[in-house]
Design a protein around this motif. Structure first.
Motif, PDB file in Angstrom:
ATOM      1  N   GLU A   1       0.836  -1.202   0.000  1.00  0.00           N
ATOM      2  CA  GLU A   1       0.000   0.000   0.000  1.00  0.00           C
ATOM      3  C   GLU A   1       0.874   1.258   0.000  1.00  0.00           C
ATOM      4  OE1 GLU A   1      -3.181   0.643  -0.197  1.00  0.00           O
ATOM      5  OE2 GLU A   1      -4.204  -1.264   0.141  1.00  0.00           O
TER       6      GLU A   1
ATOM      7  N   GLU B   1      -9.836   6.755   9.250  1.00  0.00           N
ATOM      8  CA  GLU B   1      -9.579   6.687   7.810  1.00  0.00           C
ATOM      9  C   GLU B   1      -8.609   7.800   7.437  1.00  0.00           C
ATOM     10  OE1 GLU B   1     -11.929   6.781   3.507  1.00  0.00           O
ATOM     11  OE2 GLU B   1     -13.063   6.663   5.384  1.00  0.00           O
TER      12      GLU B   1
ATOM     13  N   ARG C   1      -3.520   3.683   6.168  1.00  0.00           N
ATOM     14  CA  ARG C   1      -3.629   2.836   4.969  1.00  0.00           C
ATOM     15  C   ARG C   1      -2.277   2.263   4.565  1.00  0.00           C
ATOM     16  NH1 ARG C   1      -4.517   3.750  -1.034  1.00  0.00           N
ATOM     17  NH2 ARG C   1      -3.779   5.847  -0.678  1.00  0.00           N
TER      18      ARG C   1
ATOM     19  N   TYR D   1     -11.593   1.645  10.678  1.00  0.00           N
ATOM     20  CA  TYR D   1     -11.179   1.768   9.286  1.00  0.00           C
ATOM     21  C   TYR D   1     -10.522   0.453   8.913  1.00  0.00           C
ATOM     22  CZ  TYR D   1      -8.470   3.509   5.252  1.00  0.00           C
ATOM     23  OH  TYR D   1      -7.910   3.698   4.013  1.00  0.00           O
TER      24      TYR D   1
ATOM     25  N   ARG E   1      -9.078  -0.644   6.031  1.00  0.00           N
ATOM     26  CA  ARG E   1      -7.975  -0.721   5.071  1.00  0.00           C
ATOM     27  C   ARG E   1      -6.657  -0.314   5.741  1.00  0.00           C
ATOM     28  NH1 ARG E   1      -8.099   1.926  -1.027  1.00  0.00           N
ATOM     29  NH2 ARG E   1      -6.121   1.020  -1.764  1.00  0.00           N
TER      30      ARG E   1
ATOM     31  N   TYR F   1      -5.662  -5.851   4.378  1.00  0.00           N
ATOM     32  CA  TYR F   1      -6.948  -5.689   3.700  1.00  0.00           C
ATOM     33  C   TYR F   1      -6.922  -6.333   2.319  1.00  0.00           C
ATOM     34  CZ  TYR F   1     -10.960  -3.399   1.510  1.00  0.00           C
ATOM     35  OH  TYR F   1     -12.135  -3.153   0.839  1.00  0.00           O
TER      36      TYR F   1
END
Length: 361
Positions: A148, A280, A285, A306, A308, A313
């Motif tokens: 990510e 988020e 992330r 959240y 992700r 994820y």
């Protein structure tokens, strides 16, 4: 002997369990056959240059002032082909130097400008953003903690898509150790946990981004008589204060403890669900939080705000929203989550960082 110049504070006298220090220490071990020179730069400190050596002279550590020791810094950079920078935080003071003729490896650690802006320091975030963009143009190799993170930076700086990327999360050995059943039975007896109980765990501290207040509120809201809550933290008094302010009812069964890293595996092993309520934000992330990988390895099902978070994820980890009715959960583990944790942990050995540092630019 190969040599490398590393911009970071070498972790002497620091808690090796702290994220930055642990990562610096782990990366250092990969260069154990190299001579390493560590540079820590201050602006208002280190008015007198400090120097010490370790490992029979294989590690040189310098603490210098950017202004007073500028010439020394210039000479030591010029004398090294290979440079390793831990985080943009350790680069922005080097902005006036041209590193494009060196083999530069950046260990990104995290989204520094975005993190600084999130903490409310917009001006410094702007400065770090300018430094980061220049560094990404000069750098040869990029070390990320997750896919990510790699994808985010390629999207942010398309010009770095052809640079060498390595995905390298660093996880504590405590995240992958098994515990004898006798020890687990003794711990459950000590805590008064019955076979019919569902065990929830929170492992973390009281920083705002960890949302411990929301975590405790969610625990209290959904609790039943067969729920038991474990809160492990380095800030016991802080968590106790939050707990007392929320005044849980009498049926709320819990403990708040600070334990050694080596003891974490026992508490994880008896837990079914684990709270990790991150907001988020790009910081979460692209992250690879040790807490999450520990949860997954022990088959714990994360309760999330959240979902992700890092690469878990995209690998399809089992999780539950904190907004669900948690009072009806069953006491179960997730074999799939353990498999994902093992998959993520093997990325540490895909490619040795020394290899890319020796490659020609």
């Amino acid at each position: 002997m190969n040599k490398i110049l590393i911009f970071a504070r070498y972790p002497i006298g620091e808690k090796i369990t702290e994220g930055m220090a642990q990562r610096i220490y782990s990366i250092d071990k990969e260069f154990s056959e190299w001579h390493r020179t560590y540079i820590e730069i201050g602006i208002r400190i280190f008015l007198k240059k400090q120097h010490e050596t370790l490992e029979n002279g294989n590690i040189d550590i310098f603490r210098i002032n950017l202004i007073l020791h500028f010439l020394f810094l210039y000479k030591i950079i010029k004398g090294h082909t290979h440079i390793y920078i831990h985080s943009v935080f350790n680069y922005f003071k080097l902005y006036s130097f041209n590193l494009s003729h060196h083999n530069v490896t950046l260990d990104i650690h995290g989204t520094v400008p975005e993190e600084t802006a999130f903490e409310g320091n917009q001006k410094f975030a702007w400065i770090l953003g300018i430094a980061e963009k220049k560094l990404f143009r000069e750098v040869s190799n990029l070390i990320c903690v997750s896919e990510e993170m790699k994808d985010y930076y390629i999207e942010k700086y398309p010009f770095c898509a052809n640079k060498a990327f390595i995905i390298k999360p660093i996880y504590s050995k405590n995240a992958f150790s098994e515990v004898h059943q006798e020890k687990l039975s003794a711990l459950k007896n000590e805590l008064g946990i019955r076979d019919c109980d569902i065990v929830f765990i929170y492992s973390g501290n009281t920083q705002r981004w960890q949302n411990v207040g929301l975590t405790i509120q969610t625990m209290i809201k959904n609790t039943t008589t067969n729920h038991f809550h474990i809160l492990l933290t380095g800030d016991v008094k802080g968590v106790e204060k939050i707990m007392s302010d929320l005044t849980p009812n009498k049926s709320f069964r819990y403990i708040i403890r600070s334990v050694k890293p080596s003891e974490l595996s026992s508490y994880y092993s008896i837990s079914h669900y684990g709270y990790i309520l991150r907001d988020e934000h790009i910081l979460n992330r692209v992250a690879a939080p040790t807490k999450l990988i520990e949860y997954l390895y022990y088959g714990i099902i994360p309760i999330v705000k959240y979902e992700r978070i890092g690469d878990s994820y995209r690998l399809g980890y089992e999780h539950i929203s904190y907004q669900n009715d948690l009072s009806k959960l069953l006491p179960k583990k997730s074999p799939k989550n353990k498999e994902i944790a093992i998959t993520l942990s093997t990325r540490n050995s895909d490619k040795n960082i020394c290899t890319i540092c020796l490659e020609k630019k």
